[in-house]
Scaffold this motif. Structure first.
Motif, mmCIF file in Angstrom:
data_model
loop_
_atom_site.group_PDB
_atom_site.id
_atom_site.type_symbol
_atom_site.label_atom_id
_atom_site.label_comp_id
_atom_site.label_asym_id
_atom_site.label_seq_id
_atom_site.Cartn_x
_atom_site.Cartn_y
_atom_site.Cartn_z
ATOM 1 N N THR A 115 -5.956 -46.152 -69.411
ATOM 2 C CA THR A 115 -5.222 -46.994 -70.365
ATOM 3 C C THR A 115 -4.275 -47.943 -69.637
ATOM 4 O OG1 THR A 115 -3.549 -45.264 -70.736
ATOM 5 C CG2 THR A 115 -5.404 -45.374 -72.290
ATOM 6 N N GLY A 116 -3.733 -47.518 -68.511
ATOM 7 C CA GLY A 116 -2.902 -48.417 -67.706
ATOM 8 C C GLY A 116 -3.700 -49.603 -67.205
ATOM 9 N N LEU A 117 -4.922 -49.340 -66.749
ATOM 10 C CA LEU A 117 -5.801 -50.434 -66.311
ATOM 11 C C LEU A 117 -6.134 -51.366 -67.474
ATOM 12 C CD1 LEU A 117 -8.302 -48.599 -63.930
ATOM 13 C CD2 LEU A 117 -6.403 -50.109 -63.306
ATOM 14 N N CYS A 118 -6.344 -50.785 -68.650
ATOM 15 C CA CYS A 118 -6.628 -51.601 -69.842
ATOM 16 C C CYS A 118 -5.460 -52.516 -70.169
ATOM 17 C CB CYS A 118 -6.938 -50.709 -71.045
ATOM 18 S SG CYS A 118 -8.513 -49.844 -70.944
ATOM 19 N N LEU A 143 -7.151 -55.866 -76.869
ATOM 20 C CA LEU A 143 -5.816 -55.271 -76.999
ATOM 21 C C LEU A 143 -5.571 -54.720 -78.394
ATOM 22 C CD1 LEU A 143 -3.681 -57.704 -74.846
ATOM 23 C CD2 LEU A 143 -4.057 -55.261 -74.433
ATOM 24 N N ILE A 144 -6.102 -55.382 -79.408
ATOM 25 C CA ILE A 144 -5.987 -54.833 -80.767
ATOM 26 C C ILE A 144 -6.649 -53.457 -80.824
ATOM 27 C CG2 ILE A 144 -6.810 -55.097 -83.154
ATOM 28 C CD1 ILE A 144 -6.412 -58.173 -82.717
ATOM 29 N N LEU A 145 -7.837 -53.354 -80.285
ATOM 30 C CA LEU A 145 -8.540 -52.062 -80.255
ATOM 31 C C LEU A 145 -7.766 -51.047 -79.422
ATOM 32 C CD1 LEU A 145 -12.195 -53.364 -79.873
ATOM 33 C CD2 LEU A 145 -11.079 -52.501 -81.946
ATOM 34 N N PHE A 146 -7.185 -51.509 -78.331
ATOM 35 C CA PHE A 146 -6.384 -50.636 -77.467
ATOM 36 C C PHE A 146 -5.182 -50.080 -78.236
ATOM 37 C CE2 PHE A 146 -2.654 -50.253 -74.736
ATOM 38 C CZ PHE A 146 -3.078 -49.273 -73.860
#
Length: 95
Positions: A23-26, A47-50
């Motif tokens: 998640t940090g990489l995302c 980013l919305i999905l994240f």
């Protein structure tokens, strides 16, 4: 701080340490994508999905009182609206 983030991860998520790293990489990839004009739309949607995907961890942290760097957790009543704001800003960046 990494250990705090691992504690935030709901029990049903496999390999919490790897998920925190992922998640940090995302987050980094999304931020970079937002500043490159040709990738802004895709980065905003990703980013919305994240933000939707990490919402359970934020709820878990607020309900369990998990601290971040020893600071009190952000209350649930504030965390969810913040996620909605982040989702709106990511959507706005895709326009």
């Amino acid at each position: 701080m990494k250990e705090d983030l691992i504690r935030m991860t709901p029990r049903w998520v496999p390999q919490p340490r790897a998920m925190v790293f992922f998640t940090g990489l995302c987050e980094i990839a999304g931020a970079i994508g937002l500043v490159i004009p040709t990738t802004q739309r895709g980065a905003g949607i990703a980013l919305i999905l994240f933000f939707i995907a990490v919402l359970p961890a934020n709820i878990q942290a607020a309900r369990a009182g998990i601290t971040l760097r020893g600071r009190p957790p952000t209350p649930l009543w504030l965390r969810v609206p913040m996620q909605v704001l982040f989702i709106f800003l990511a959507w706005w960046s895709t326009r």
